[in-house]
Write a protein that holds these residues in place. Structure first.
Motif, PDB file in Angstrom:
ATOM      1  N   UNK A   7      37.807  46.943  40.123  1.00 19.08           N
ATOM      2  CA  UNK A   7      38.590  47.065  38.904  1.00 19.08           C
ATOM      3  C   UNK A   7      39.398  45.812  38.575  1.00 19.08           C
ATOM      4  N   UNK A   8      39.844  45.076  39.592  1.00 19.93           N
ATOM      5  CA  UNK A   8      40.659  43.883  39.304  1.00 19.93           C
ATOM      6  C   UNK A   8      39.885  42.832  38.513  1.00 19.93           C
ATOM      7  N   UNK A   9      38.548  42.852  38.594  1.00 21.11           N
ATOM      8  CA  UNK A   9      37.737  41.906  37.829  1.00 21.11           C
ATOM      9  C   UNK A   9      38.020  42.039  36.330  1.00 21.11           C
ATOM     10  N   UNK A  10      38.293  43.259  35.887  1.00 22.96           N
ATOM     11  CA  UNK A  10      38.510  43.516  34.465  1.00 22.96           C
ATOM     12  C   UNK A  10      39.908  43.107  33.991  1.00 22.96           C
ATOM     13  N   UNK A  11      40.758  42.721  34.921  1.00 25.80           N
ATOM     14  CA  UNK A  11      42.139  42.412  34.558  1.00 25.80           C
ATOM     15  C   UNK A  11      42.568  41.007  34.993  1.00 25.80           C
ATOM     16  N   UNK A  12      41.592  40.128  35.227  1.00 26.71           N
ATOM     17  CA  UNK A  12      41.910  38.753  35.609  1.00 26.71           C
ATOM     18  C   UNK A  12      41.909  37.841  34.390  1.00 26.71           C
ATOM     19  N   UNK A  13      42.884  36.943  34.330  1.00 25.13           N
ATOM     20  CA  UNK A  13      42.946  35.962  33.255  1.00 25.13           C
ATOM     21  C   UNK A  13      43.448  34.634  33.806  1.00 25.13           C
ATOM     22  N   UNK A  14      43.132  33.556  33.077  1.00 23.28           N
ATOM     23  CA  UNK A  14      43.596  32.231  33.480  1.00 23.28           C
ATOM     24  C   UNK A  14      45.101  32.116  33.342  1.00 23.28           C
ATOM     25  N   UNK A  15      45.693  31.314  34.223  1.00 18.92           N
ATOM     26  CA  UNK A  15      47.150  31.154  34.224  1.00 18.92           C
ATOM     27  C   UNK A  15      47.677  30.533  32.934  1.00 18.92           C
ATOM     28  N   UNK A  16      46.825  29.843  32.202  1.00 16.35           N
ATOM     29  CA  UNK A  16      47.280  29.223  30.961  1.00 16.35           C
ATOM     30  C   UNK A  16      47.685  30.268  29.919  1.00 16.35           C
ATOM     31  N   UNK A  17      47.258  31.521  30.138  1.00 15.68           N
ATOM     32  CA  UNK A  17      47.613  32.594  29.219  1.00 15.68           C
ATOM     33  C   UNK A  17      48.737  33.486  29.760  1.00 15.68           C
ATOM     34  N   UNK A  18      49.374  33.068  30.847  1.00 15.91           N
ATOM     35  CA  UNK A  18      50.358  33.925  31.516  1.00 15.91           C
ATOM     36  C   UNK A  18      51.532  34.287  30.611  1.00 15.91           C
TER      37      UNK A  18
END
Length: 244
Positions: free
Chosen positions: A197-208
């Motif tokens: 499930x964590x795959x669906x909620x990962x994003x690049x830090x530039x969008x933090x």
């Protein structure tokens, strides 16, 4: 699962009780107006953001663009040589919101539009009821297998490595036979979504700075869709306009 029955919601890293959250949807003002006028919502595919992908000038809004959504590497052993680069985003609809009400966030979206489209924000005051109402509307036409709600994790390296030996519902023979890194689309019917499930909620830090909290609706009949337009007037009662 009886396809007439909605699947239970899977919660991921939800801060506090889901029903007490206040979430904020930053989007084009035209989308906000159409939602409050008749409950019209455009849901993006997690794979391709068609709803707001291009600005009036033809450029992609950098606040929205993220080519690595829903992707990961399946490997035989955490550091195995055989790796399969896998896209898990097919058949997943997404609605992105934020945990933060901020003029800075609004302006970052606005600047990404080159000021050609006016951006705004509205508040979701009851996220659980909001998500359920939308899910019921989708489910009537496109049977859902999973509904996921959660806070995004911001990481340096988006190519998440999953050791297939840790998955209970996956035959890893194809990874053993892989030579080097191979990009494929792997059928997901035999995978337990909760294991990845964590795959669906990962994003690049530039969008933090967006502090994204997302709603995801997944179903086999949604595969190939780049977006879905629905009218859900019942969802309006769980939202309100805000000015910042």
């Amino acid at each position: 699962m009886n396809m007439k029955t909605l699947p239970e919601v899977i919660y991921y890293c939800v801060p506090g009780k889901p029903e007490t959250l206040r979430l904020y949807r930053y989007t084009r003002q035209t989308f906000i107006d159409s939602f409050f006028e008749r409950g019209h919502i455009r849901l993006n595919s997690l794979k391709v953001y068609r709803a707001e992908e291009y600005t009036s000038s033809g450029c992609m809004n950098p606040e929205i663009r993220d080519n690595e959504e829903g992707k990961a590497i399946l490997a035989q052993g955490k550091h195995g040589n055989a790796m399969v680069y896998t896209d898990f985003s097919q058949g997943v609809l997404n609605l992105s919101t934020s945990l933060t009400l901020s003029n800075d966030i609004l302006q970052s979206f606005q600047q990404g539009e080159d000021d050609k489209e006016q951006y705004g924000v509205f508040e979701i005051t009851d996220p659980v009821s909001f998500a359920s109402t939308i899910a019921q509307t989708i489910h009537r036409q496109y049977p859902l297998k999973h509904v996921m709600i959660g806070k995004c994790d911001y990481v340096e390296e988006r190519r998440k490595v999953i050791d297939v030996n840790t998955l209970n519902t996956f035959n890893n023979a194809f990874v053993s036979n892989a030579s080097g890194q191979v990009e494929q689309n792997i059928p997901l019917y035999n995978l337990n979504v909760e294991e990845i499930i964590d795959v669906f909620f990962l994003k690049d830090k530039q969008h933090a700075h967006q502090t994204e909290f997302r709603f995801l609706w997944k179903g086999d009949t949604l595969i190939g869709k780049t977006y879905l337009d629905i009218d859900v007037p019942e969802a309006i009662q769980y939202c309100r306009r805000v000015d910042i």
